[in-house]
Every structure is written in structure tokens, then in C-alpha cells.
Design a protein around this motif. Structure first.
Motif, mmCIF file in Angstrom:
data_model
loop_
_atom_site.group_PDB
_atom_site.id
_atom_site.type_symbol
_atom_site.label_atom_id
_atom_site.label_comp_id
_atom_site.label_asym_id
_atom_site.label_seq_id
_atom_site.Cartn_x
_atom_site.Cartn_y
_atom_site.Cartn_z
ATOM 1 N N ALA A 159 0.838 -1.202 0.000
ATOM 2 C CA ALA A 159 0.000 0.000 0.000
ATOM 3 C C ALA A 159 0.872 1.251 0.000
ATOM 4 N N ALA A 160 2.089 1.111 0.533
ATOM 5 C CA ALA A 160 3.091 2.183 0.599
ATOM 6 C C ALA A 160 4.440 1.465 0.722
ATOM 7 N N PRO A 161 5.565 2.186 0.606
ATOM 8 C CA PRO A 161 6.849 1.484 0.705
ATOM 9 C C PRO A 161 6.936 0.650 1.991
ATOM 10 N N ASN A 162 7.197 -0.638 1.830
ATOM 11 C CA ASN A 162 7.352 -1.564 2.959
ATOM 12 C C ASN A 162 6.111 -1.662 3.849
ATOM 13 N N LYS A 163 4.929 -1.410 3.279
ATOM 14 C CA LYS A 163 3.675 -1.479 4.053
ATOM 15 C C LYS A 163 2.662 -2.328 3.264
ATOM 16 N N ALA A 164 2.135 -3.347 3.932
ATOM 17 C CA ALA A 164 1.262 -4.300 3.225
ATOM 18 C C ALA A 164 -0.108 -3.714 2.905
ATOM 19 N N LEU A 165 -0.628 -4.061 1.732
ATOM 20 C CA LEU A 165 -2.056 -3.874 1.452
ATOM 21 C C LEU A 165 -2.745 -5.040 2.169
ATOM 22 N N THR A 166 -3.648 -4.699 3.082
ATOM 23 C CA THR A 166 -4.137 -5.716 4.025
ATOM 24 C C THR A 166 -5.276 -6.535 3.414
ATOM 25 N N GLN A 167 -4.914 -7.632 2.780
ATOM 26 C CA GLN A 167 -5.943 -8.477 2.149
ATOM 27 C C GLN A 167 -5.486 -9.949 2.132
ATOM 28 N N VAL A 168 -5.179 -10.480 3.314
ATOM 29 C CA VAL A 168 -4.574 -11.829 3.334
ATOM 30 C C VAL A 168 -5.516 -12.912 2.795
ATOM 31 N N PHE A 169 -6.844 -12.744 2.985
ATOM 32 C CA PHE A 169 -7.742 -13.771 2.426
ATOM 33 C C PHE A 169 -7.703 -13.731 0.895
ATOM 34 N N TYR A 170 -7.677 -12.504 0.333
ATOM 35 C CA TYR A 170 -7.643 -12.385 -1.127
ATOM 36 C C TYR A 170 -6.377 -13.029 -1.690
ATOM 37 N N ASN A 171 -5.200 -12.615 -1.176
ATOM 38 C CA ASN A 171 -3.951 -13.137 -1.747
ATOM 39 C C ASN A 171 -3.857 -14.649 -1.590
ATOM 40 N N SER A 172 -4.240 -15.152 -0.423
ATOM 41 C CA SER A 172 -4.138 -16.604 -0.224
ATOM 42 C C SER A 172 -5.159 -17.340 -1.095
ATOM 43 N N SER A 173 -6.322 -16.715 -1.363
ATOM 44 C CA SER A 173 -7.308 -17.370 -2.256
ATOM 45 C C SER A 173 -6.740 -17.483 -3.669
ATOM 46 N N LYS A 174 -5.942 -16.485 -4.076
ATOM 47 C CA LYS A 174 -5.349 -16.536 -5.408
ATOM 48 C C LYS A 174 -4.210 -17.578 -5.449
ATOM 49 N N GLY A 175 -3.466 -17.692 -4.331
ATOM 50 C CA GLY A 175 -2.477 -18.774 -4.244
ATOM 51 C C GLY A 175 -3.162 -20.123 -4.371
ATOM 52 N N ALA A 176 -4.310 -20.248 -3.704
ATOM 53 C CA ALA A 176 -5.060 -21.517 -3.736
ATOM 54 C C ALA A 176 -5.548 -21.820 -5.153
ATOM 55 N N VAL A 177 -6.097 -20.810 -5.823
ATOM 56 C CA VAL A 177 -6.699 -21.090 -7.133
ATOM 57 C C VAL A 177 -5.602 -21.335 -8.189
ATOM 58 N N SER A 178 -4.426 -20.743 -8.008
ATOM 59 C CA SER A 178 -3.332 -21.036 -8.939
ATOM 60 C C SER A 178 -2.876 -22.480 -8.772
ATOM 61 N N ASN A 179 -2.866 -22.964 -7.542
ATOM 62 C CA ASN A 179 -2.505 -24.369 -7.318
ATOM 63 C C ASN A 179 -3.615 -25.307 -7.798
ATOM 64 N N LEU A 180 -4.872 -24.913 -7.550
ATOM 65 C CA LEU A 180 -6.023 -25.700 -8.023
ATOM 66 C C LEU A 180 -5.943 -25.924 -9.536
ATOM 67 N N THR A 181 -5.481 -24.885 -10.242
ATOM 68 C CA THR A 181 -5.340 -24.968 -11.701
ATOM 69 C C THR A 181 -4.446 -26.142 -12.098
ATOM 70 N N LYS A 182 -3.323 -26.270 -11.379
ATOM 71 C CA LYS A 182 -2.391 -27.354 -11.718
ATOM 72 C C LYS A 182 -3.033 -28.714 -11.468
ATOM 73 N N GLY A 183 -3.741 -28.837 -10.343
ATOM 74 C CA GLY A 183 -4.377 -30.116 -10.014
ATOM 75 C C GLY A 183 -5.437 -30.502 -11.033
ATOM 76 N N LEU A 184 -6.276 -29.518 -11.428
ATOM 77 C CA LEU A 184 -7.324 -29.812 -12.415
ATOM 78 C C LEU A 184 -6.697 -30.153 -13.770
ATOM 79 N N ALA A 185 -5.630 -29.428 -14.124
ATOM 80 C CA ALA A 185 -4.953 -29.714 -15.402
ATOM 81 C C ALA A 185 -4.443 -31.153 -15.413
ATOM 82 N N ALA A 186 -3.888 -31.588 -14.280
ATOM 83 C CA ALA A 186 -3.348 -32.951 -14.212
ATOM 84 C C ALA A 186 -4.470 -33.991 -14.287
ATOM 85 N N GLU A 187 -5.578 -33.735 -13.560
ATOM 86 C CA GLU A 187 -6.675 -34.726 -13.542
ATOM 87 C C GLU A 187 -7.406 -34.835 -14.866
ATOM 88 N N TRP A 188 -7.520 -33.692 -15.554
ATOM 89 C CA TRP A 188 -8.375 -33.685 -16.752
ATOM 90 C C TRP A 188 -7.607 -33.741 -18.077
#
Ligand code: NDP
Length: 263
Positions: A159-188
Motif C-alpha cells: 500500500a506504501a513502501p514496505n507497508k502491506a495492502l491488508t488483504q490476506v484472504f484475497y492473496n491466499s485465495s489466489k495462491g489456492a486457485v493457482s494451485n487448483l489450476t495445476k491439479g485440475l490440469a493434471a486430472e483432466w
């Protein structure tokens, strides 16, 4: 002599775009309509979505319809995909793009906030991808799924130099969905269903325009290209992945971030 130029023609394609009525999703809807596809736009509550669909339909002389559906509801999503397949199909591609964010310090986040973000960004993407895969596996049809994740799958935004934009659920949800992509690609992969992620950097949409100007200015200054993107700048990568030119691409995460991840 072979014709010159690099051609992507979606005349025989029918593509579903979740959250396709505004923001980045609208740019995806417009790009695939421009390439000649029939487009089914899924929205949750924006009243003007049918008008948006009609406008696109007129602009490119293709069939574009809006369907109201909350992608966090698995049954509703399956029913809507079946309906689209009957009315506009056969469906050939999906852009699972609908996403939401909650910006709040971690100490103030609630279980409701978690559910709000994960029910759309992870479960909603899963519901949409599975509904499409069911259609294709039943019909013995190949398909391509593009998931809108984010460069936030990899970093903590500032949000500013060395200051986090406070959205840990959002960022972690995107980490989750990027990993989900790999799993679905492998299964299908055995069903000839390709699954990839387009991960945008900062894009001018409703999601970012609600942020404080100082935050947006700081973020723009730190992108190597020095600015936020416009939604249409996300579309080339998605169109490529949906097309037959992407036939050997699956399980990948493609960043369209103005160079942000070099830092
Ligand atoms: P917007 O806030 O502009 O639009 C969100 C869209 O998602 C709307 O069409 C909305 O429908 C739809 N939607 C939300 N919840 C649901 C639901 N439960 N069921 C169906 N549709 C739903 O978002 P953006 O265009 O900014 O973002 C699109 C995607 O790109 C998101 O996944 C976002 O996380 C990602 N992204 C955005 C970035 C940015 O800078 N803007 C950067 C990186 C990634 P309705 O209009 O009916 O509410």
C-alpha cells in the motif's frame, strides 16, 4: 500463396465468461465475441448485464446472452452450464473470472469475510470449472479453461513502501486457485481438457478504483511499466489459451503484470 497474418477465429466456439459483464471479465467477453464466438456471460447481481450482452451482440453480430448465477452455488452453477449448453452450445471454453476481495487488517478479518472471498475466488472457480468439465467429459468433447488468478498468488501487494495492502484472504485465495489450476490440469488432461491461469497485475476496474489514490499511485510507480493496465490488455493471453494455438499449454500460470514480478 498462404494468407498473411496470424488468425484466431472462434466462429465455431461457444465460451462462458463468469463475471463477464464488467471489468476484466467484460474485456474477455468482448475479445472472444470479436473473435467470433457465441458468448454466455455469467453475472451475480448487476442489473445491466443483459444490456451489456445485447450491446456486444450487436457490435460483433454474434450471439451473446447474460445468465444470472452465483458461482458459489454448485447446483445452480451446474444447472446454468447445462442451460447454456442447450441454448447456445456446445460450450467449448470457459473463462472462470468472477472474483471478489476484502481489504481489512488481518486482526479484524472475520469468518464471514473468509467465506465471502473463498466462496467465489476458490469454490466458485472450482464449481465453474467442474460444471464445464462435466459437460465435456459426458460429450467426449475437448475443452479449454482459463482461470483469472492474480499476481497476488505470488506476492504481498504494497500500500506504501514496505507497508502491506491488508488483504490476506484475497492473496491466499489466489495462491489456492493457482494451485487448483495445476491439479485440475493434471486430472483432466486425459480428457483433453486444458486448464490454465491468467494472472493480472494491477488493472483499472471497480475493484481497484475503490482504493485510496495514494495507494494506487504508489503501486503504479512500482510497476516496471509505470502504470495500471486497462482491462483489454489482459485479453491476448486468454484468447491464446482458449484457441487451438494453445493446444500444448496446460497447468500454466501466465502473468500479465507490466513486469511487477521482476522485483
Ligand atoms: P470487478 O469487481 O470489476 O467485477 C467482478 C465480477 O465478478 C462482476 O462481473 C461480478 O458480477 C462477478 N461476480 C462476483 N461474485 C460473483 C458470484 N458469486 N457469482 C457470479 N459472478 C460473480 O472485478 P475485476 O474485473 O477487477 O476482477 C476480475 C477478476 O480479476 C477477479 O477474479 C479478480 O480477483 C482478478 N484480478 C483483478 C485485478 C485488478 O487489478 N482489478 C488484478 C488481478 C486479478 P456482478 O456485476 O453481477 O456483481
Amino acid at each position: 500463396m498462404a494468407p498473411k497474418g496470424f488468425m484466431i477465429d472462434f466462429s465455431n466456439k461457444c465460451i462462458i465468461v463468469t463475471g463477464g459483464n464488467r471489468g476484466i471479465g467484460y474485456a474477455f467477453s468482448r475479445a472472444v465475441a470479436q473473435a467470433g464466438a457465441r458468448v454466455a456471460i455469467i453475472y451475480r447481481s448487476s442489473k445491466d448485464a443483459p444490456d451489456v450482452a445485447q450491446k456486444l451482440s450487436k457490435e460483433f453480430n454474434v450471439d451473446v446472452k447474460a445468465y444470472q448465477c452465483d458461482v458459489s452455488d454448485a447446483d445452480g452453477t451446474n444447472k446454468t452450464f447445462n442451460k447454456i449448453d442447450k441454448e447456445m452450445g456446445p460450450v467449448t471454453g470457459l473463462v472462470a473470472n468472477a472474483g471478489v476481495s476484502v481489504v481489512k487488517p488481518a486482526l479484524e478479518l472475520t469468518t464471514d469475510d473468509f467465506n465471502k472471498v473463498y466462496n467465489v475466488n476458490v469454490l466458485g472457480v472450482f464449481n465453474s470449472a467442474r460444471a464445464a468439465a462435466k459437460l465435456w467429459i459426458d460429450a467426449k468433447h475437448a475443452g479449454s479453461i482459463v482461470i483469472t488468478s492474480s499476481m497476488s498468488s505470488q506476492i504481498i501487494n504494497q500500500a506504501a513502501p514496505n507497508k502491506a495492502l491488508t488483504q490476506v484472504f484475497y492473496n491466499s485465495s489466489k495462491g489456492a486457485v493457482s494451485n487448483l489450476t495445476k491439479g485440475l490440469a493434471a486430472e483432466w488432461a486425459p480428457y483433453h481438457i486444458r486448464v490454465n491461469t491468467v494472472s493480472p497485475g494491477y488493472v483499472n476496474t471497480d475493484q481497484t478504483s475503490h482504493m485510496d489514490k495514494h495507494i494506487r499511485d504508489h503501486q503504479a510507480r512500482n510497476v516496471p511499466l509505470g502504470r495500471f493496465a486497462e482491462p483489454h490488455e489482459m485479453t491476448g493471453q486468454a484468447v491464446l489459451l482458449l484457441s487451438d494455438h494453445g493446444s500444448y499449454m496446460t497447468g500454466g500460470e501466465y502473468f500479465v503484470d507490466g513486469g511487477q514480478l521482476v522485483w
